[in-house]
Each structure stands twice: as structure tokens, then as C-alpha cells.
Design a protein around this motif. Structure first.
Motif, PDB file in Angstrom:
ATOM      1  N   LYS A   1     -36.828  -1.956  13.896  1.00  0.00           N
ATOM      2  CA  LYS A   1     -36.072  -0.806  14.400  1.00  0.00           C
ATOM      3  C   LYS A   1     -34.933  -1.242  15.307  1.00  0.00           C
ATOM      4  O   LYS A   1     -33.808  -0.720  15.237  1.00  0.00           O
ATOM      5  N   LEU A   2     -35.190  -2.216  16.174  1.00  0.00           N
ATOM      6  CA  LEU A   2     -34.128  -2.730  17.046  1.00  0.00           C
ATOM      7  C   LEU A   2     -32.986  -3.321  16.223  1.00  0.00           C
ATOM      8  O   LEU A   2     -31.805  -3.109  16.528  1.00  0.00           O
ATOM      9  N   LEU A   3     -33.325  -4.065  15.188  1.00  0.00           N
ATOM     10  CA  LEU A   3     -32.304  -4.724  14.376  1.00  0.00           C
ATOM     11  C   LEU A   3     -31.404  -3.718  13.674  1.00  0.00           C
ATOM     12  O   LEU A   3     -30.185  -3.759  13.802  1.00  0.00           O
ATOM     13  N   TRP A   4     -32.035  -2.789  12.919  1.00  0.00           N
ATOM     14  CA  TRP A   4     -31.186  -1.913  12.116  1.00  0.00           C
ATOM     15  C   TRP A   4     -30.506  -0.824  12.946  1.00  0.00           C
ATOM     16  O   TRP A   4     -29.383  -0.414  12.630  1.00  0.00           O
TER      17      TRP A   4
ATOM     18  N   ILE B   1     -31.786   5.771  19.281  1.00  0.00           N
ATOM     19  CA  ILE B   1     -32.589   6.723  20.055  1.00  0.00           C
ATOM     20  C   ILE B   1     -33.728   7.299  19.219  1.00  0.00           C
ATOM     21  O   ILE B   1     -34.893   7.223  19.591  1.00  0.00           O
ATOM     22  N   TYR B   2     -33.380   7.899  18.064  1.00  0.00           N
ATOM     23  CA  TYR B   2     -34.426   8.568  17.290  1.00  0.00           C
ATOM     24  C   TYR B   2     -35.367   7.533  16.651  1.00  0.00           C
ATOM     25  O   TYR B   2     -35.018   6.376  16.465  1.00  0.00           O
TER      26      TYR B   2
ATOM     27  N   GLN C   1     -38.940   0.387  22.137  1.00  0.00           N
ATOM     28  CA  GLN C   1     -39.245  -0.740  21.247  1.00  0.00           C
ATOM     29  C   GLN C   1     -39.323  -2.046  22.033  1.00  0.00           C
ATOM     30  O   GLN C   1     -40.198  -2.889  21.781  1.00  0.00           O
ATOM     31  N   ARG C   2     -38.435  -2.225  23.006  1.00  0.00           N
ATOM     32  CA  ARG C   2     -38.473  -3.455  23.820  1.00  0.00           C
ATOM     33  C   ARG C   2     -39.732  -3.501  24.688  1.00  0.00           C
ATOM     34  O   ARG C   2     -40.297  -4.583  24.911  1.00  0.00           O
ATOM     35  N   THR C   3     -40.162  -2.343  25.172  1.00  0.00           N
ATOM     36  CA  THR C   3     -41.397  -2.301  25.960  1.00  0.00           C
ATOM     37  C   THR C   3     -42.588  -2.700  25.101  1.00  0.00           C
ATOM     38  O   THR C   3     -43.471  -3.456  25.533  1.00  0.00           O
TER      39      THR C   3
END
Length: 379
Positions: free
Chosen positions: A301-304, A353-354, A361-363
Motif C-alpha cells: 500500500k505504501l509503494l503504490w 489516505i484511503y 501502514q508505517r505504524t
């Protein structure tokens, strides 16, 4: 991971490509039902007893790629097929699977996801929607927001608080709720920056769900919900990336045609986007071969999310001042008309955000992968 397509996968690809070409040319009125008739819904489910054809993991990737490349209609059955169905297979009863999987496989019943609330989006454990047991039913009251397809769905899987006085992730249940309840369920579209309304608010006012339609048992909703969220970054991520390739190619073509590619800074950004997209594909293929890799969905999710938002920004930079102008076929009938790249820029502002914000995600990665101390939460 060594990921290769074998001769059987090549044959499967040709079958999928031929079917898509033939049936898209026919322009069927109900695309989901057409997919169901062909057995193309649920090819990742086990045993193929629900009307679906069985496919290996690599063949599922092949189907996702061919579907995206064919520019077939956006799937309205994605949530039922790829989120709810695997959850029922893992946590549902035999009766629940027998009731809900066949109509999903036939493309007859559409689903939406009732998780987020105004005060419980990325921090899902803050849910306040309440479901009270009343004999053989639950009575549901509360509000959900940012619900995709709620205006078309026949059913909604709802995460609600079934234990009075419970807090955080305790006392939640996963309920299957019919949407056709006039006066008890209200759907309000949310108008976005793009001028469109893909998302909705949903209000439950004493809505009903059968007690037999609680998945995983009462009070076990958090575990079921987390299991479902892990499914969101599966094979469908690869299909999403095929769409990203097309968007990037349009931006590159525009940069070449308009001369923006001569700018060394913009040229470097284009190359960077291309390289990052390659890395995303390799990462997605790698994680497909590792069962239940902790943190993999959050990394994806972070990547895309960041990549797609940067692509929208790059599309505007390549066009310069012209990016602020409306399309040439603008008319008074559509005063807010956007071309595809303008839509890309505005819609992608929410990508980080969504579906779980970057911060969340980082947490997750920090706590579950790196083993860092858990974030302190104020009661």
C-alpha cells in the motif's frame, strides 16, 4: 522467489485473451453475469464447486494481467469475489458458504464493505456502530463512510460493536447485512474533487441482519476483519499495476509530444516512475509466493499509494499551464468536465489516505515487522 510462467500458463493466457476479446466485442448488458457464465469469477477459490473454474496462482496472475490489458469494464463484483468470498472460505460456516458463494460466482449479488466511520477510518478499532441481538436477528444502528459501491450493492459486510461497553478491538462482530431495507438503510453519495461520486455514506437505522449471518462467531469480528484486509493486496495488485503502466505511458507520450521530455528534471522523474513501477511488480510477485508475510500488505500500500499520487503530480507538471484548462469538447452540459489525466491528478490525492493511511501502514510495519514499541494511545 523464482516466478515463471510455464506452458500451461501460456495456454491459459491464450484462453483468457480469446474469451475476453470475443465477449467484449459482444458488449453484454450485464458484464458480471457474463463473467460468471464463463466461470471467470472466483478462479482463486478452492475446489471449483461454486461455478468457478480453478486456476493456479500463476494463472490467476495471467487472468488479472489479461483483464487489465483488454481494457475490460471496471469490476463491480471485486469486493464480493476477492474480499468477502475468501473470508467466508476461511471463517464462514458451511451454510454461509453455500448461501453466498454461488451467487457471487454467478455475478448475481454485489457487495460493499462497511468498515470505516467518521471517527474510525484508519483507526478502525474506534468503531461505534452498534448491533444488538434480538432473538434470531441483530438490530444495527450507526454510520459508515467512504463505502465503495454502496449505491449498487445487494449486501454489505459490516463491522459493528455487539458487546455493550466494549472498547477498541474487543466486542466487535462481522455481520452480513442485506441492503434492501427501505427506511432502515440510507445511502448518500459523496461528491469528490473529481466531480464524481464513487464513495458513499451509509446510515443504518435499526437495520436487520440474521444471527446466522455473523461470520466467525459473535465477538470475533476484529480477527475476521483483519484477515480480510490482508486479502486486499493480493493478485489484484498486479492487475492494478497493469493499469498504472497505461497511465505512465500516456504521461510519457504527452511529454514527448509536447517537448517536456527535454527538461532534464522532468525526464529524470519519468525514469524514476518507470523504475519504481518495475520494483512494485517484482515486490508483488515476491510476496505472492510467501504465505502470510507479515507487513507485506502495508508495504504494498505504501509503494503504490505514493507512486500513483506522484504520477498525478507529474502528469500536471508535464502539461504545464495547459493542465488547468478544460477539455476541448467542454460544454455547458458538463461544466466540470475533466480529461483522464486531470481526473488522475485529483483522484490520486487521496491514494495515501484511503484503504489505510500511510501513517497507519508505517505504524503496522514498525510494530509488527521491526518490533518497535507500540504506539501509545490515549484512552
Amino acid at each position: 522467489m523464482e516466478f515463471h510462467f510455464n506452458p500451461q500458463d501460456t495456454t491459459f493466457r491464450q484462453t483468457a485473451r480469446t474469451w475476453l476479446t470475443t465477449h467484449l466485442a459482444q458488449q453484454p448488458p450485464d458484464w458480471e453475469r457474463e463473467l460468471g457464465k464463463g466461470g471467470w469469477i472466483g478462479i482463486g477459490w478452492p475446489d471449483g464447486t461454486y461455478g468457478n473454474r480453478r486456476a493456479t496462482l500463476t494463472q490467476q496472475v495471467v487472468w488479472a494481467e489479461e483483464y487489465a490489458r483488454s481494457a475490460a469494464p471496471t469490476r463491480t463484483g471485486h469486493i464480493g469475489e476477492n474480499l468477502l468470498a475468501p473470508t467466508l472460505i476461511a471463517h464462514g460456516t458451511l451454510a454461509q458458504r453455500a448461501r453466498f458463494l454461488p451467487p457471487i460466482a454467478r455475478g448475481e449479488e454485489l457487495w460493499c464493505q462497511g468498515y470505516s466511520e467518521p471517527g474510525a477510518g484508519s483507526d478502525l478499532a474506534g468503531i461505534r456502530t452498534v448491533a444488538r441481538r434480538d432473538g434470531d436477528t441483530y438490530r444495527i444502528t450507526g454510520q459508515k463512510i467512504w463505502i465503495s459501491l454502496a449505491h449498487e450493492a445487494h449486501w454489505c459486510f459490516v463491522l459493528a460493536r455487539t458487546e455493550q461497553g466494549s472498547r477498541r478491538h474487543h466486542g466487535l462482530s462481522f455481520l452480513l447485512v442485506p441492503m434492501d431495507q427501505p427506511g432502515r438503510i440510507e445511502v448518500r453519495p459523496i461528491r469528490q474533487l473529481t466531480g464524481t461520486s464513487e464513495f458513499n455514506e451509509v446510515f443504518f437505522d435499526d437495520a436487520r441482519a440474521l444471527a446466522d449471518h455473523v461470520v466467525g462467531g459473535e465477538g470475533n469480528g476484529w480477527a475476521v476483519a483483519m484477515s480480510l484486509l490482508a486479502l486486499e493486496r493480493g493478485v489484484s495488485t498486479l492487475a492494478q499495476q497493469i493499469g498504472f503502466v497505461g497511465e505512465l505511458e500516456r504521461v510519457v507520450a504527452l511529454a514527448v509530444a509536447g517537448g517536456a521530455v527535454a527538461d532534464p528534471v522532468l525526464r529524470a522523474r519519468l525514469v524514476q516512475q518507470w523504475a519504481e513501477l518495475k520494483v512494485m511488480r517484482w515486490n508483488a510477485l515476491r510476496t505472492l509466493g510467501s504465505s502470510g508475510e507479515v507487513g507485506a500488505p502495508s508495504v504494498a500500500k505504501l509503494l503504490w499509494g505514493g507512486w500513483h499520487r506522484r504520477l498525478g503530480e507529474l502528469a500536471m507538471a508535464v502539461r504545464g499551464a495547459a493542465a488547468t484548462a478544460g477539455p476541448r469538447d467542454w460544454t455547458q452540459d458538463d461544466p466540470y468536465a475533466l480529461d483522464p489525466l486531470q481526473h488522475l491528478f485529483l483522484f490520486s490525492r487521496a491514494d495515501t489516505i484511503y484503504g489505510g493511511s500511510d501513517e497507519i501502514q508505517r505504524t503496522i510495519i514498525a510494530e509488527r515487522v521491526l518490533g518497535l514499541p507500540r504506539e501509545v494511545r490515549v484512552p
